[in-house]
Design an enzyme around this catalytic site. Structure first.
Site, PDB file in Angstrom:
ATOM      1  CE  LYS A  77      -2.438  -1.678   3.591  1.00  0.00           C
ATOM      2  NZ  LYS A  77      -2.238  -3.136   3.627  1.00  0.00           N
ATOM      3  CB  THR A  78       3.790   2.302   2.072  1.00  0.00           C
ATOM      4  OG1 THR A  78       3.084   1.898   3.231  1.00  0.00           O
ATOM      5  CG2 THR A  78       4.523   3.596   2.333  1.00  0.00           C
ATOM      6  CG  ASP A 122       0.485   2.648   7.159  1.00  0.00           C
ATOM      7  OD1 ASP A 122      -0.510   2.096   6.664  1.00  0.00           O
ATOM      8  OD2 ASP A 122       1.545   2.044   7.394  1.00  0.00           O
ATOM      9  CB  THR A 171      -4.748  -3.975   8.186  1.00  0.00           C
ATOM     10  OG1 THR A 171      -4.861  -3.334   9.458  1.00  0.00           O
ATOM     11  CG2 THR A 171      -3.322  -3.905   7.697  1.00  0.00           C
ATOM     12  NE  ARG A 230       5.886  -4.959   4.810  1.00  0.00           N
ATOM     13  CZ  ARG A 230       4.849  -4.426   5.454  1.00  0.00           C
ATOM     14  NH1 ARG A 230       4.359  -5.004   6.520  1.00  0.00           N
ATOM     15  NH2 ARG A 230       4.302  -3.307   5.014  1.00  0.00           N
TER      16      ARG A 230
END
Ligand code: ADE
Length: 350
Positions: A77-78, A122, A171, A230
């Site tokens: 997302k980032t 975030d 999330t 990740r």
């Protein structure tokens, strides 16, 4: 929302905020982050819609609509927000909701923005009510309301903020308040990656980090990365270390599997916490249903870790099921652990 800000002189409008301005070229970690849509693997439908929004905004010479991205952690997302900023040719400031605790935190960051810039928040579901209410008029009409001075001499100030784009990531889309969710023009869910996509992510990372790995090696790591780039990018570095120390060699399938076994990551990417969770429900609660608080307490983990980190993949892989009365292990979950459900054992003796 009116904020009584007696200490508005403390509002920090400089750039030394909790927000980080990403310089994607500076840190080693960021060197593997894709910077353009072409480099960004996976999420193809999302990329296509976003490219259209970006091109339209550029043609209109306006900032792009506010966006909300949701989905399990580690899906990019980032990274995506950074790509959007890069594709728009604008600066991005990155912060997270827990860093915006006091009114002056959010006011300061809003006032520090320049026209067209992107503000990335975030864990946006964790914004407190006051911060949310400061954001509403800023998102909608690009101003903030403030009251300054002490009781008698209070003055209402309406301060314009530059036209910016807010990108929120969470999330837990369900935990976002309705009014906040409604102010995002673009809302998207990020999906888990396929094995093929993860192999491409890993091949790209290997090239950047100068790691030599064959196709079987990529496949072995991708299979055990639970659909998450990740995790894949973390595992390839551990496998590289193992290959170097134990074999003084490049990575192949056999070495990758050995290294991942040593890390206790199983064939489908479950780690010991995932397996303990499944075993707990089966052995102590006869397969469930059992409440999330009970599971968390028994595993000595917090509910948030179970809900945000463990569960999404177990649900997606169909290993557990969510029911109104709690979590249950699915027949797949039993099969994975090689355990026969009690009901089936009973039927064997019928
Ligand atoms: N690294 C992390 N996420 C990625 C993605 N979606 N594409 C390429 N590299 C990545």
């Amino acid at each position: 929302m009116i904020i009584n800000s007696d200490d508005d002189k403390n509002i920090n409008t400089s750039n030394q905020l909790d927000a980080k301005e990403i310089d994607f070229d500076k840190s080693f970690e960021s060197s593997i982050r894709p910077k353009t849509f072409d480099d960004y693997i996976g999420q193809s439908e999302l990329k296509e819609t976003l490219s259209i929004s970006i091109e339209s905004a550029k043609k209109r010479e306006q900032s792009i609509d506010h966006m909300l991205f949701y989905g399990p952690p580690g899906l990019g997302k980032t990274t995506l927000a950074g790509v959007i900023a890069n594709e728009m040719g604008v600066n991005i400031k990155i912060t997270s909701a827990p860093a915006l605790e006091r009114p002056r935190d959010i006011i300061g960051i809003l006032m520090s923005l320049k026209a067209g810039e992107i503000l990335f928040i975030d864990e946006i579901h964790r914004l407190n009510k006051v911060a949310e209410e400061i954001l509403y008029p800023a998102m909608e009409d690009f101003f903030i309301d403030m009251m300054t001075g002490k009781s008698q001499g209070t003055k209402n100030l309406r301060i314009p903020v530059p036209k910016f784009t807010l990108i929120g990531a969470t999330t837990k889309a369900g935990s976002l308040s309705g009014p906040l969710r409604d102010r995002f023009g673009i809302i998207h869910r990020l999906e888990f990656y396929t094995i093929q996509e993860l192999m491409q992510v890993l091949a790209r990372t290997a090239k950047i980090l100068d790691i030599k790995i064959d196709k079987d090696g990529l496949n072995a790591i991708a299979r055990r990365s639970r659909g998450t780039p990740r995790i894949a990018n973390r595992l390839i570095k551990r496998v590289r270390d193992y290959a170097l120390v134990r074999y003084d060699s490049d990575i192949n399938g056999t070495i990758a599997n050995e290294a991942l076994d040593l890390l206790k990551i199983d064939q489908v990417g479950l780690n010991s916490m995932d397996r303990n969770l499944l075993k707990l429900i089966i052995e102590k609660y006869d397969g469930g249903p059992v409440g999330i608080e009970t599971i968390a307490a028994a595993l000595c983990e917090d509910v948030k870790t179970i809900e945000d980190v463990c569960e999404p993949y177990l649900l997606q892989a169909g290993l557990i099921l969510r029911t109104p009365r709690g979590r249950k292990v699915s027949p797949e979950g039993y099969r994975l652990l090689n355990i026969v459900p009690n009901t089936m054992q009973a039927s064997l003796f019928d």
